[in-house]
Design a protein around this motif. Sequence first.
Motif, short mmCIF file in Angstrom:
data_model
loop_
_atom_site.label_atom_id
_atom_site.label_comp_id
_atom_site.label_asym_id
_atom_site.label_seq_id
_atom_site.Cartn_x
_atom_site.Cartn_y
_atom_site.Cartn_z
N PRO A 1 0.76 -1.60 0.26
CA PRO A 1 0.00 -0.38 0.21
C PRO A 1 0.78 1.39 0.14
O PRO A 1 1.63 1.26 0.32
CB PRO A 1 -0.93 0.10 1.48
CG PRO A 1 0.07 -0.56 2.24
CD PRO A 1 1.03 -1.51 1.27
N LEU A 2 0.52 2.51 -0.60
CA LEU A 2 0.96 3.62 -0.19
C LEU A 2 0.91 4.54 0.26
O LEU A 2 -0.88 4.36 0.65
CB LEU A 2 0.87 4.24 -2.23
CG LEU A 2 1.45 3.77 -3.51
CD1 LEU A 2 0.69 3.98 -4.82
CD2 LEU A 2 2.72 3.62 -3.43
N TYR A 3 1.84 5.60 1.18
CA TYR A 3 1.46 6.50 1.90
C TYR A 3 1.28 8.15 0.70
O TYR A 3 2.35 8.07 0.51
CB TYR A 3 2.24 6.01 2.85
CG TYR A 3 1.70 4.87 3.90
CD1 TYR A 3 0.07 5.40 5.17
CD2 TYR A 3 2.21 3.82 3.08
CE1 TYR A 3 0.33 3.74 5.61
CE2 TYR A 3 1.64 2.93 4.22
CZ TYR A 3 1.00 2.97 5.41
OH TYR A 3 0.11 1.64 6.06
N ARG A 4 0.81 8.93 1.57
CA ARG A 4 1.59 10.02 1.01
C ARG A 4 1.38 11.22 1.79
O ARG A 4 0.37 11.68 2.30
CB ARG A 4 0.31 10.16 -0.11
CG ARG A 4 0.11 12.00 -1.00
CD ARG A 4 -0.93 12.36 -2.11
NE ARG A 4 -0.74 11.08 -2.69
CZ ARG A 4 -1.73 10.63 -3.53
NH1 ARG A 4 -3.05 10.42 -2.38
NH2 ARG A 4 -1.36 9.73 -4.74
N TRP A 5 2.66 12.08 1.53
CA TRP A 5 2.30 12.92 2.64
C TRP A 5 2.58 14.57 1.38
O TRP A 5 2.59 14.79 0.33
CB TRP A 5 4.13 13.80 3.05
CG TRP A 5 4.22 14.92 3.80
CD1 TRP A 5 3.88 15.50 4.16
CD2 TRP A 5 5.28 15.68 2.72
NE1 TRP A 5 5.15 16.42 4.52
CE2 TRP A 5 5.48 16.88 3.14
CE3 TRP A 5 6.10 16.10 1.55
CZ2 TRP A 5 5.90 18.06 2.99
CZ3 TRP A 5 6.61 17.11 1.27
CH2 TRP A 5 6.49 18.15 1.71
N THR A 6 1.77 15.41 2.17
CA THR A 6 0.51 16.36 1.50
C THR A 6 1.28 17.93 1.96
O THR A 6 1.04 17.93 3.45
CB THR A 6 0.33 16.24 0.70
OG1 THR A 6 -0.65 15.06 0.34
CG2 THR A 6 -0.72 17.64 -0.03
N LEU A 7 2.52 18.90 1.50
CA LEU A 7 2.29 20.28 1.99
C LEU A 7 1.19 21.09 1.21
O LEU A 7 1.48 21.26 -0.05
CB LEU A 7 3.95 20.40 2.50
CG LEU A 7 3.92 21.71 3.21
CD1 LEU A 7 3.56 22.23 4.25
CD2 LEU A 7 5.18 22.43 2.58
N LYS B 1 3.70 28.06 4.21
CA LYS B 1 4.14 26.58 3.68
C LYS B 1 4.81 26.74 3.16
O LYS B 1 5.98 26.06 3.24
CB LYS B 1 3.58 26.26 4.98
CG LYS B 1 3.14 26.32 6.20
CD LYS B 1 2.43 25.04 7.01
CE LYS B 1 2.49 25.82 8.62
NZ LYS B 1 3.04 26.27 9.56
N VAL B 2 4.46 26.56 1.63
CA VAL B 2 4.22 26.16 0.57
C VAL B 2 6.20 26.60 0.24
O VAL B 2 7.06 26.46 0.21
CB VAL B 2 4.00 25.37 -0.31
CG1 VAL B 2 4.56 24.88 -1.83
CG2 VAL B 2 2.91 24.12 -0.24
N PHE B 3 5.41 28.19 0.39
CA PHE B 3 6.46 29.41 0.07
C PHE B 3 7.82 29.20 1.05
O PHE B 3 8.61 28.91 0.20
CB PHE B 3 5.33 30.19 -0.18
CG PHE B 3 6.47 31.73 0.05
CD1 PHE B 3 6.67 32.28 -1.28
CD2 PHE B 3 6.91 32.46 1.00
CE1 PHE B 3 7.12 32.96 -1.82
CE2 PHE B 3 7.84 33.49 0.28
CZ PHE B 3 8.14 33.78 -0.77
N ASP B 4 7.93 29.02 1.68
CA ASP B 4 9.12 28.92 3.40
C ASP B 4 9.38 27.85 2.83
O ASP B 4 10.33 27.57 2.32
CB ASP B 4 8.17 29.51 4.72
CG ASP B 4 8.06 30.55 4.56
OD1 ASP B 4 8.31 31.44 4.57
OD2 ASP B 4 6.73 30.40 6.27
N LEU B 5 9.08 26.17 3.02
CA LEU B 5 9.73 25.66 2.19
C LEU B 5 10.34 25.72 0.72
O LEU B 5 11.86 24.71 0.79
CB LEU B 5 8.98 24.47 2.28
CG LEU B 5 9.26 22.77 2.56
CD1 LEU B 5 10.78 22.61 3.52
CD2 LEU B 5 8.85 21.35 2.01
N LEU B 6 10.26 25.60 0.05
CA LEU B 6 10.28 26.13 -1.01
C LEU B 6 11.51 26.68 -1.17
O LEU B 6 12.57 26.71 -1.68
CB LEU B 6 9.41 27.00 -2.57
CG LEU B 6 8.29 25.14 -2.33
CD1 LEU B 6 7.59 26.15 -3.89
CD2 LEU B 6 9.01 24.54 -3.13
#
Length: 124
Positions: free
Chosen positions: A73-79, A84-89
Amino acid sequence: MNKFDLGWLVGFLDGEGSFILRPIRKKQGYIRARECNIQATNTDRDTMERLARIAGGYSNGPYVWSKKVNHKPLYRWTLAKKIKVFDLLNLIKPYMSRRRQAQIELMLEYLRPRLRDLRRREDG
């Protein structure tokens, strides 16, 4: 975030991450917004939970993508939260491959004016 976690995060996302910037369409066929997020999918639940601990966002699953016995089975992580996307990028961009840096820059170009507007509304 410590240097070890940053290095692990950069390595994982450079190889396994999806940097998503695409239109969201309504049923009538016109674009109402753009989806802008970072995702990763893996068969290891612990890895997805570690991503969520280090970078924020959320991990979910399991998803059964195949009925074959030997497929895990698969697990997914999402931001997905734009700030938060901007800061991480911005944090990971200098350490990513050229191909990923180009994808990240497109996302940052999309996010910059939208976050400026958002911050103005919050301040005013």
